[in-house]
Design a protein around this motif. Structure first.
Motif, PDB file in Angstrom:
ATOM      1  N   UNK A  15       0.810  -1.217   0.000  1.00 26.42           N
ATOM      2  CA  UNK A  15       0.000   0.000   0.000  1.00 26.42           C
ATOM      3  C   UNK A  15       0.841   1.265   0.000  1.00 26.42           C
TER       4      UNK A  15
ATOM      5  N   UNK B 165       1.831   1.777  -3.550  1.00 29.04           N
ATOM      6  CA  UNK B 165       0.683   2.238  -4.337  1.00 29.04           C
ATOM      7  C   UNK B 165       0.438   3.722  -4.095  1.00 29.04           C
ATOM      8  N   UNK B 166       0.596   4.146  -2.818  1.00 26.41           N
ATOM      9  CA  UNK B 166       0.376   5.558  -2.496  1.00 26.41           C
ATOM     10  C   UNK B 166       1.347   6.444  -3.258  1.00 26.41           C
TER      11      UNK B 166
ATOM     12  N   UNK C 250      -1.286   8.260  -5.158  1.00 20.13           N
ATOM     13  CA  UNK C 250      -1.655   9.294  -4.205  1.00 20.13           C
ATOM     14  C   UNK C 250      -2.479   8.775  -3.053  1.00 20.13           C
ATOM     15  N   UNK C 251      -3.271   9.665  -2.470  1.00 20.10           N
ATOM     16  CA  UNK C 251      -3.931   9.372  -1.197  1.00 20.10           C
ATOM     17  C   UNK C 251      -5.086   8.389  -1.320  1.00 20.10           C
ATOM     18  N   UNK C 252      -5.623   8.256  -2.522  1.00 24.55           N
ATOM     19  CA  UNK C 252      -6.745   7.340  -2.704  1.00 24.55           C
ATOM     20  C   UNK C 252      -6.291   6.164  -3.568  1.00 24.55           C
ATOM     21  N   UNK C 253      -6.920   5.003  -3.339  1.00 22.32           N
ATOM     22  CA  UNK C 253      -6.515   3.813  -4.072  1.00 22.32           C
ATOM     23  C   UNK C 253      -7.273   3.729  -5.391  1.00 22.32           C
ATOM     24  N   UNK C 254      -6.571   3.770  -6.500  1.00 26.24           N
ATOM     25  CA  UNK C 254      -7.240   3.616  -7.789  1.00 26.24           C
ATOM     26  C   UNK C 254      -7.135   2.164  -8.238  1.00 26.24           C
ATOM     27  N   UNK C 255      -7.864   1.869  -9.299  1.00 24.54           N
ATOM     28  CA  UNK C 255      -7.904   0.476  -9.747  1.00 24.54           C
ATOM     29  C   UNK C 255      -6.769   0.150 -10.689  1.00 24.54           C
TER      30      UNK C 255
ATOM     31  N   UNK D  69     -12.653  -1.177   1.334  1.00 22.12           N
ATOM     32  CA  UNK D  69     -11.873  -1.703   0.215  1.00 22.12           C
ATOM     33  C   UNK D  69     -12.590  -2.942  -0.337  1.00 22.12           C
TER      34      UNK D  69
ATOM     35  N   UNK E 243     -13.225   7.152  -3.904  1.00 25.56           N
ATOM     36  CA  UNK E 243     -12.306   6.013  -3.859  1.00 25.56           C
ATOM     37  C   UNK E 243     -11.854   5.837  -2.420  1.00 25.56           C
ATOM     38  N   UNK E 244     -11.529   4.581  -2.038  1.00 30.08           N
ATOM     39  CA  UNK E 244     -11.091   4.395  -0.649  1.00 30.08           C
ATOM     40  C   UNK E 244      -9.765   5.111  -0.375  1.00 30.08           C
ATOM     41  N   UNK E 245      -9.664   5.704   0.809  1.00 29.29           N
ATOM     42  CA  UNK E 245      -8.395   6.317   1.211  1.00 29.29           C
ATOM     43  C   UNK E 245      -7.397   5.197   1.448  1.00 29.29           C
ATOM     44  N   UNK E 246      -6.208   5.345   0.912  1.00 32.86           N
ATOM     45  CA  UNK E 246      -5.149   4.360   1.177  1.00 32.86           C
ATOM     46  C   UNK E 246      -4.816   4.390   2.673  1.00 32.86           C
ATOM     47  N   UNK E 247      -4.947   3.241   3.371  1.00 32.42           N
ATOM     48  CA  UNK E 247      -4.717   3.261   4.825  1.00 32.42           C
ATOM     49  C   UNK E 247      -3.353   3.835   5.210  1.00 32.42           C
ATOM     50  N   UNK E 248      -2.371   3.679   4.354  1.00 34.91           N
ATOM     51  CA  UNK E 248      -1.050   4.205   4.715  1.00 34.91           C
ATOM     52  C   UNK E 248      -1.005   5.727   4.606  1.00 34.91           C
ATOM     53  N   UNK E 249      -1.983   6.313   3.922  1.00 31.00           N
ATOM     54  CA  UNK E 249      -1.979   7.768   3.782  1.00 31.00           C
ATOM     55  C   UNK E 249      -2.877   8.447   4.814  1.00 31.00           C
TER      56      UNK E 249
ATOM     57  N   UNK F  70      -6.064  13.036   6.010  1.00 29.35           N
ATOM     58  CA  UNK F  70      -5.022  12.513   5.141  1.00 29.35           C
ATOM     59  C   UNK F  70      -3.712  13.220   5.460  1.00 29.35           C
TER      60      UNK F  70
ATOM     61  N   UNK G  57      -2.394  16.885   4.405  1.00 29.48           N
ATOM     62  CA  UNK G  57      -3.461  17.787   3.991  1.00 29.48           C
ATOM     63  C   UNK G  57      -4.080  18.381   5.244  1.00 29.48           C
TER      64      UNK G  57
END
Lengths: 596, 458
Positions: free
Chosen positions: A99, A102-103, A107-112, A304, B117-123, B292, B295
């Motif tokens: 993860x 991927x970030x 960036x801050x949101x997970x894209x497909x 998720x 979209x889901x926030x990446x947990x690491x962010x 986040x 931010x």
């Protein structure tokens, strides 16, 4: 490679329903094959059923925006984990995508459609061989190691390979470089550091052994009353707000294991953020490395994709087995298996399968068994002879806090210890909120190890506390009717001692530096104080000394606070309290000896 | 080139079913334009196969003609998007995001997909800063943290609307950073909507956005309005560095709408007829709260959940409680005894307060005082029960002190009415009501704080 390109097996989407799609046109397919869905979106999926040549596929990503008739490619390999150095100190989603990496890309949101390697291909590791050229090795044998933080990461010969080692030497390698060759007749196998294993298949082992050593958790109520063995299986059920997650966090921080696999399965994003914030700062007292360096985290939060949640616990156990095979003790924490079961239910619903109780599919129990049975104390295949273990502690979140629901009841069949969390204790801020009458542990064979290696009196103390707590359960209802003052003094003593034990022993404050971790010695000495108070007061009460005298003892307040005030390294203070208690009880005895 | 379908065969309100032509690559989740005799309606593709496409019609299917050539259905290529802008602050919208306050339409700064979209947990940044609601039972015992989702569990006939209005009007962050409140009404009564509007206007609506879906509005809109509100919140928080507090009232209406649609789709139900994916679906809304890393803005949620028949184990509050970071539970008993706000402390919990309160944020003694209040109030309830059985003559002197504490707690600490209190006020009142217990009983409070703050009995 080129030939393979031409032989791409492709089909077209004929139906999309949530995360389940159907594909027509594969010339070759089998259950478990990974597929790439849509050349535009590149979603990963897995074939879970084949009906009349139509593949039923669960997608590991959101299918919104996917088009009918889009092209799907069968990749023809099962969903597998990448295994090798670099796993520790990582955070993955349910299908082992890193993860943090991927970030960096999205960036801050997970894209497909992210296709990334689980392990770093560039990083060089120093490989130190433990076998020489010309030696004959067989599957499972250790041929050398790389140092991964504090852990000696053993490199093993893969399944099905045996032969003579050639070209082995010390050196810096990345995980996909050849470190040696294993020659068998005409076949030559190029050994790399990286290996892979499909998540649905348990890694083979030589022999299963009876778990007979305790896994020290540092939490008193578990270490003494409801112990778990290395290689054991525990379920922790509790409604919301009973402290399941905090309990799992504290086990991940404090439990005595070489590797921790923490699976955040369908849980809160902010809780994962908490772990990710605190773990790199916390230090493992055994080797002064950050705790994160012995930890693998899998974060598939509740928002998720649901199929990846289903896969996440199998991903986790596969990584755990890999470290077990090196001869390590691994602790796997799954929070929460109910969310996993719900993912199973959701997929089953989309497959239009006939539901059973609570809407869960009929194979719920089988799948649960598949998971829990991968725990154990194991004698590993290969040389040198070694023993490893996987302990599973799985949180269960029963709907409405009702322990008779299908996930809890089915889980109970496969676990040997059951730590029932109680909302009433949680309401009273009694944490960990483990209910002492509903919980159990069948690992009572640990007594021998405790007596010989840790501390004497374990079994005896357990019996004594169980007696006091269960008697108190009976008496407190009577006390409510007639008032505690009207009970006979022996019974008042039981109620009083039980309250002391709850406040001064069973409650453990995660925010207090002295109390957070209780060493086995502290645990034993502490409970020893309470039992001494009980036993000696009882014998004095039998000599007709009135009960209120014991309540007035000043040392009691210090004993009650001892868990907070006494450090694990300073247990002499408990000895001092012990002396003070003896002195004060003696004093009472003397006063009354003159009178009586 | 767009294909126009005129072959509608099946309508099950609010769903339409039709068979796609061969080689038409319909997109899952895409928007649908439905032209009927009396105008154009909007729909969304729920599921698609070569045999059948299922479309949910947002405005409902009433009056859509089947078998007539007048109904024309065409599939658009995009999924659901709304236009968002800072101009929305201070305005009122319906469940589809269209202004209903008589003002001009919004000129969008940006178009955003409503599903997010889901926030990446690491962010994610771990929530650490408090929001002051002005209510002691919130601020003192269940502190609301920026980035948290803290639901209010209530029952029919309890004054949650009054409580929400009070929170929306009084909530503030303790710094001068920009702070916006979004009120999202999901299936609320027209009268409640009026009540909220009046209440909000008392305080001025310059930092408020309202999205209102009335109980009489289409069901599908209830499923969409929270997503629109959250998309707006994300835009303001992450694009314009604002702290956003969003009140979702009431999530029970949302869940019931979810059940209604699931039922019509013929899905296999799990508990009480609710779909098996309700946990994931609710999570896709609640998990949009957060902060986040790097931010400045944050999204804090207060979902309101009406517990059917006051049953906290009902699937809606139950699944909500498993996702949210704590819960604030209203008590019928308190309400009947005239305590406002009727927040029942023992069943309430804020999971994130532990790391956010204390020195530099609220006050150094906050955590210890909260823990002591919980312990003492719990003990008070036990003693009260004992007293009712064995009579007040037979209880000990210490127990009597707890009875005194308990009545002070309910009368002064809990029952604050519509007044507004700072953290400082709340903690001072707490020390006052702890006073009858005597310093010796305060075992959960550090000695230095007792020395500094303990109020001797007058």
């Amino acid at each position: 490679m080129n030939e393979n390109e031409n032989q791409k097996i492709m089909g077209k989407i004929s139906s999309i329903n949530g995360s389940v799609i159907k594909v027509i046109g594969f010339s070759h397919q089998s259950i478990g094959d990974m597929v790439n869905v849509s050349e535009e979106l590149n979603i990963i999926g897995e074939i879970i059923k084949i009906l009349d040549n139509i593949a039923v596929i669960q997608c590991y990503e959101e299918t919104l925006g996917l088009k009918l008739n889009a092209i799907v490619t069968n990749l023809q390999y099962p969903l597998s984990m990448e295994l090798g150095p670099g796993l520790l100190n990582s955070i993955y989603d349910g299908i082992q995508r890193p993860l943090d990496y991927i970030a960096e890309i999205t960036g801050d949101f997970i894209s497909r459609g992210m296709k990334v390697n689980a392990l770093d291909r560039e990083k060089k590791w120093k490989f130190i061989p433990s076998v020489k050229n010309g030696e004959v090795v067989r599957e499972g044998d250790i041929i050398g190691y790389v140092q991964e933080y504090a852990l000696r990461h053993e490199i093993m010969v893969p399944q099905g390979i045996s032969g003579t080692i050639t070209g082995i030497s010390e050196g810096n390698f990345n995980i996909i470089e050849k470190i040696c060759s294993i020659k068998n007749k005409n076949k030559i196998y190029n050994q790399k550091i990286l290996s892979k294993w499909p998540i649905r298949i348990p890694r083979p082992y030589h022999k299963r052994m009876m778990p007979d050593q305790p896994l020290i958790t540092g939490t008193r109520v578990f270490d003494l009353l409801f112990p778990v063995a290395r290689g054991g299986v525990v379920a922790v059920p509790g409604g919301f707000g009973t402290g399941k997650t905090d309990l799992q966090h504290s086990l991940a921080k404090l439990a005595d294991a070489a590797v921790i696999v923490y699976i955040g399965c369908g849980e809160r994003g902010n809780e994962m953020a908490d772990l990710l914030n605190s773990f790199p700062k916390l230090v493992d007292p055994k080797n002064n490395h950050p705790l994160m360096e012995r930890t693998i985290m899998i974060a598939n939060t509740s928002n998720m994709p649901v199929s990846a949640r289903e896969a996440s616990i199998f991903s986790g156990i596969t990584m755990a087995e890999y470290f077990r095979d090196m001869g390590k003790n691994v602790l796997l924490l799954a929070d929460s298996t109910s969310r996993w079961a719900e993912a199973l239910r959701e997929l089953s619903g989309r497959l239009e399968e006939m539901p059973t109780e609570g809407g869960y599919p009929a194979y719920l129990a089988t799948r649960l068994a598949n998971f829990y049975e991968r725990a154990g104390l194991i004698e590993i295949i290969g040389n040198p002879k070694r023993i490893g273990s996987i302990t599973i502690i799985g949180a269960v979140s029963p709907g409405g806090g009702d322990f008779s629901e299908p996930v809890t009841t089915n889980t109970k069949r496969f676990v040997k210890a059951f730590w029932a969390l109680d909302p009433n204790l949680a309401y009273a801020r009694h944490y960990p909120s483990v209910n002492w009458s509903n919980s159990y542990s069948l690992y009572d064979n640990l007594a021998e190890f405790w007596e010989e290696n840790i501390h004497k009196g374990w079994e005896e103390y357990r019996k004594a506390i169980n007696y006091i707590l269960s008697r108190e359960g009976e008496l407190s209802s009577i006390a409510k009717l007639i008032g505690p003052e009207n009970l006979p003094p022996e019974q008042q003593l039981i109620i009083y001692t039980a309250d002391l034990i709850k406040e001064g022993f069973l409650i453990q404050n995660g925010f207090n530096d002295n109390d957070r971790y209780s060493s086995p010695k502290k645990t034993m000495k502490l409970i020893g104080l309470f039992l001494k108070f009980y036993n000696e007061s009882l014998s004095l009460i039998k000599k007709n000394i009135p009960f209120f005298r014991f309540k007035e003892l000043e040392v009691i307040n210090s004993i009650r606070r001892a868990r907070l005030d006494v450090n694990n390294d300073n247990l002499d203070e408990l000895e001092l309290l012990d002396l003070m208690l003896s002195r004060d009880l003696l004093q009472i005895h003397r006063q009354y000896a003159e009178l009586l | 080139m767009s294909i126009i379908y005129k072959n509608l065969t099946t309508v099950k309100d609010p769903l339409l079913y039709l068979k796609p032509i061969k080689h038409h690559n319909i997109k899952n989740g895409s928007m649908v334009r439905i032209k009927t005799e009396d105008g154009i309606r909007t729909g969304q593709v729920l599921s698609v196969s070569r045999e059948i496409v299922v479309i949910q019609v947002i405005e409902g299917t009433f009056g859509i003609g089947v078998g007539t050539a007048e109904t024309e259905i065409s599939f658009l290529d995009e999924t659901f998007e709304i236009g968002v802008s800072r101009e929305m602050i201070g305005r009122r919208f319906n469940g589809m995001g269209i202004p209903i306050d008589g003002g001009d339409p919004i000129l969008p700064e940006e178009m955003r997909k409503i599903d997010g979209e889901p926030i990446n947990p690491t962010r994610r940044a771990y929530p650490k800063d408090v929001i002051q609601t002005g209510i002691s039972l919130f601020d003192g015992l269940n502190t609301l943290i920026r980035g948290q989702k803290l639901p209010i569990f209530t029952g029919q006939g309890l004054p949650h609307n009054k409580l929400i209005a009070q929170i929306v009007n009084n909530a503030k962050v303790r710094s001068n950073e920009p702070f916006v409140t979004i009120f999202c009404g999901i299936g609320i009564l027209a009268e409640s909507a009026l009540y909220f509007q009046q209440k909000f206007e008392e305080r001025g609506t310059t930092r408020l956005i309202s999205f209102i879906n009335l109980a009489s509005d289409p069901t599908i809109e209830r499923l969409i309005v929270p997503k629109i509100a959250l998309t707006t919140a994300e835009f303001l928080a992450y694009k314009h560095d604002m702290h956003v507090l969003i009140v979702l009232s009431d999530m029970t209406s949302y869940a019931e709408a979810l059940r209604e649609v699931s039922n019509i789709k013929g899905e296999i139900p799990a508990r009480k007829g609710f779909p098996g994916y309700m946990y994931s679906d609710l999570a896709s809304i609640y998990e949009r709260a957060g902060r986040i890393r790097g931010r400045k803005g944050s999204i804090t949620q207060i979902p309101v959940v009406t517990m059917p028949n006051d049953d906290i184990s009902h699937p809606i509050p139950d699944l909500t409680g498993y996702i949210t970071e704590g819960q604030v539970v209203l008590s019928r008993d308190y309400h009947q005894r005239g305590i406002f706000p009727p927040i029942y402390p023992l069943a309430s919990l804020s999971r994130l307060m532990k790391d956010a309160i204390g020195e530099g944020s609220t006050r150094e003694d906050h955590s210890d005082v909260a823990s002591q209040l919980y312990a003492a109030y719990n003990k008070f309830l036990q003693i009260k029960e004992l007293e009712s059985i064995i009579g007040s003559d037979s209880i000990t002197l210490v127990d009597k002190k707890y009875l005194k504490f308990g009545s002070l707690f309910e009368e002064y600490f809990a029952n604050q009415g519509e007044t507004e209190r700072s953290f400082e006020d709340t903690l001072n009142i707490a020390w006052n009501i702890l006073s009858p217990l005597g310093a010796g009983e305060l075992i959960r409070i550090k000695k230095e704080y007792i020395k500094k703050y303990f109020v001797k009995r007058r």
